[in-house]
Design a protein around this motif. Structure first.
Motif, mmCIF file in Angstrom:
data_model
loop_
_atom_site.group_PDB
_atom_site.id
_atom_site.type_symbol
_atom_site.label_atom_id
_atom_site.label_comp_id
_atom_site.label_asym_id
_atom_site.label_seq_id
_atom_site.Cartn_x
_atom_site.Cartn_y
_atom_site.Cartn_z
ATOM 1 N N TYR A 1 -57.081 12.371 -64.824
ATOM 2 C CA TYR A 1 -55.981 13.322 -64.657
ATOM 3 C C TYR A 1 -56.494 14.750 -64.546
ATOM 4 O O TYR A 1 -56.035 15.513 -63.693
ATOM 5 N N ILE A 2 -57.420 15.112 -65.401
ATOM 6 C CA ILE A 2 -57.934 16.489 -65.400
ATOM 7 C C ILE A 2 -58.617 16.816 -64.073
ATOM 8 O O ILE A 2 -58.486 17.926 -63.561
ATOM 9 N N THR A 3 -59.328 15.854 -63.506
ATOM 10 C CA THR A 3 -60.085 16.127 -62.286
ATOM 11 C C THR A 3 -59.276 15.967 -61.010
ATOM 12 O O THR A 3 -59.576 16.616 -60.009
ATOM 13 N N THR A 4 -58.258 15.111 -61.019
ATOM 14 C CA THR A 4 -57.541 14.842 -59.760
ATOM 15 C C THR A 4 -56.059 15.198 -59.780
ATOM 16 O O THR A 4 -55.458 15.321 -58.717
ATOM 17 N N GLU A 5 -55.463 15.330 -60.923
ATOM 18 C CA GLU A 5 -54.019 15.549 -60.998
ATOM 19 C C GLU A 5 -53.667 16.791 -61.809
ATOM 20 O O GLU A 5 -52.779 16.759 -62.668
ATOM 21 N N GLN A 6 -54.349 17.888 -61.523
ATOM 22 C CA GLN A 6 -54.096 19.118 -62.279
ATOM 23 C C GLN A 6 -52.674 19.628 -62.085
ATOM 24 O O GLN A 6 -52.053 20.133 -63.021
ATOM 25 N N GLU A 7 -52.153 19.470 -60.870
ATOM 26 C CA GLU A 7 -50.770 19.891 -60.606
ATOM 27 C C GLU A 7 -49.795 19.058 -61.426
ATOM 28 O O GLU A 7 -48.822 19.581 -61.985
ATOM 29 N N GLY A 8 -50.042 17.760 -61.518
ATOM 30 C CA GLY A 8 -49.189 16.886 -62.327
ATOM 31 C C GLY A 8 -49.223 17.272 -63.795
ATOM 32 O O GLY A 8 -48.206 17.217 -64.485
ATOM 33 N N LEU A 9 -50.398 17.656 -64.288
ATOM 34 C CA LEU A 9 -50.509 18.097 -65.684
ATOM 35 C C LEU A 9 -49.750 19.399 -65.906
ATOM 36 O O LEU A 9 -49.075 19.556 -66.931
ATOM 37 N N LYS A 10 -49.837 20.340 -64.967
ATOM 38 C CA LYS A 10 -49.092 21.603 -65.090
ATOM 39 C C LYS A 10 -47.588 21.336 -65.094
ATOM 40 O O LYS A 10 -46.857 21.914 -65.888
ATOM 41 N N ASN A 11 -47.162 20.455 -64.195
ATOM 42 C CA ASN A 11 -45.733 20.132 -64.130
ATOM 43 C C ASN A 11 -45.263 19.398 -65.379
ATOM 44 O O ASN A 11 -44.106 19.528 -65.768
ATOM 45 N N LEU A 12 -46.148 18.624 -65.991
ATOM 46 C CA LEU A 12 -45.801 17.913 -67.218
ATOM 47 C C LEU A 12 -45.439 18.911 -68.319
ATOM 48 O O LEU A 12 -44.519 18.675 -69.098
ATOM 49 N N LEU A 13 -46.147 20.025 -68.364
ATOM 50 C CA LEU A 13 -45.837 21.054 -69.356
ATOM 51 C C LEU A 13 -44.473 21.684 -69.117
ATOM 52 O O LEU A 13 -43.875 22.247 -70.026
ATOM 53 N N LYS A 14 -43.964 21.589 -67.897
ATOM 54 C CA LYS A 14 -42.629 22.082 -67.551
ATOM 55 C C LYS A 14 -41.584 20.973 -67.639
ATOM 56 O O LYS A 14 -40.467 21.134 -67.169
#
Length: 160
Positions: A99-112
């Motif tokens: 997730y950290i290497t390929t889905e950074q946008e998904g992680l940012k959106n998860l915080l929202k």
């Protein structure tokens, strides 16, 4: 009121009896898929190496082999219910790194609290499975259970 309490107790008993079959199903489905994904990486190691290189991951050759072996043997152990909780630790780390290497946008959106990108990634169901098995164990339909019985040990489950 007594009828409602009795009905609820029955529902709880039924649910408790479904835990191990459900854990077996989860372990088999996702363990076999994970083993296939990992062995696919190992059989065609050049592709993960190229992909890791394109992402700028340090030591792409070593990391590609590590991921392939982790997924292959982790999936096998998951499906068998062998060393289940111990095996889940490297798998969870593997998917968090993915997730950290390929889905950074998904992680940012998860915080929202926008979960679509996070949950639609292929790693999500493997990560969820690993967390479930870490928390609840593999259930009684597992090699871990058979080994505990063979050793004359009490089976430790998710009870508090």
């Amino acid at each position: 009121m007594n009828i409602i309490a009795s009905a609820y107790d029955l529902l709880v008993r039924i649910g408790n009896h479904l835990q191990s079959p459900l854990l077996l199903l989860i372990r088999l489905v996702w363990g076999i898929q994970l083993m296939q994904a990992g062995s696919g990486k190992l059989m065609n190691i050049e592709k993960p190496i190229e992909y890791f290189t394109s992402l700028g991951i340090p030591f792409p050759v070593e990391n590609a082999w590590l991921v392939g072996f982790t997924e292959t043997f982790g999936g096998m152990f998951l499906a068998l219910g062998l060393l289940s909780r111990l095996t889940m630790i490297p798998l969870i780390i593997n998917f968090i790194v993915a997730y950290i290497t390929t889905e950074q946008e998904g992680l940012k959106n998860l915080l929202k609290f926008d979960t679509d990108a996070f949950t639609s990634d292929a790693a999500f169901l493997f990560l969820a499975t690993a967390v479930i098995v870490l928390a609840f164990g593999p259930g009684v339909f597992s090699l871990d259970y058979l080994i505990a019985r063979w050793r004359g040990r009490e089976w430790k489950s998710a009870k508090l």
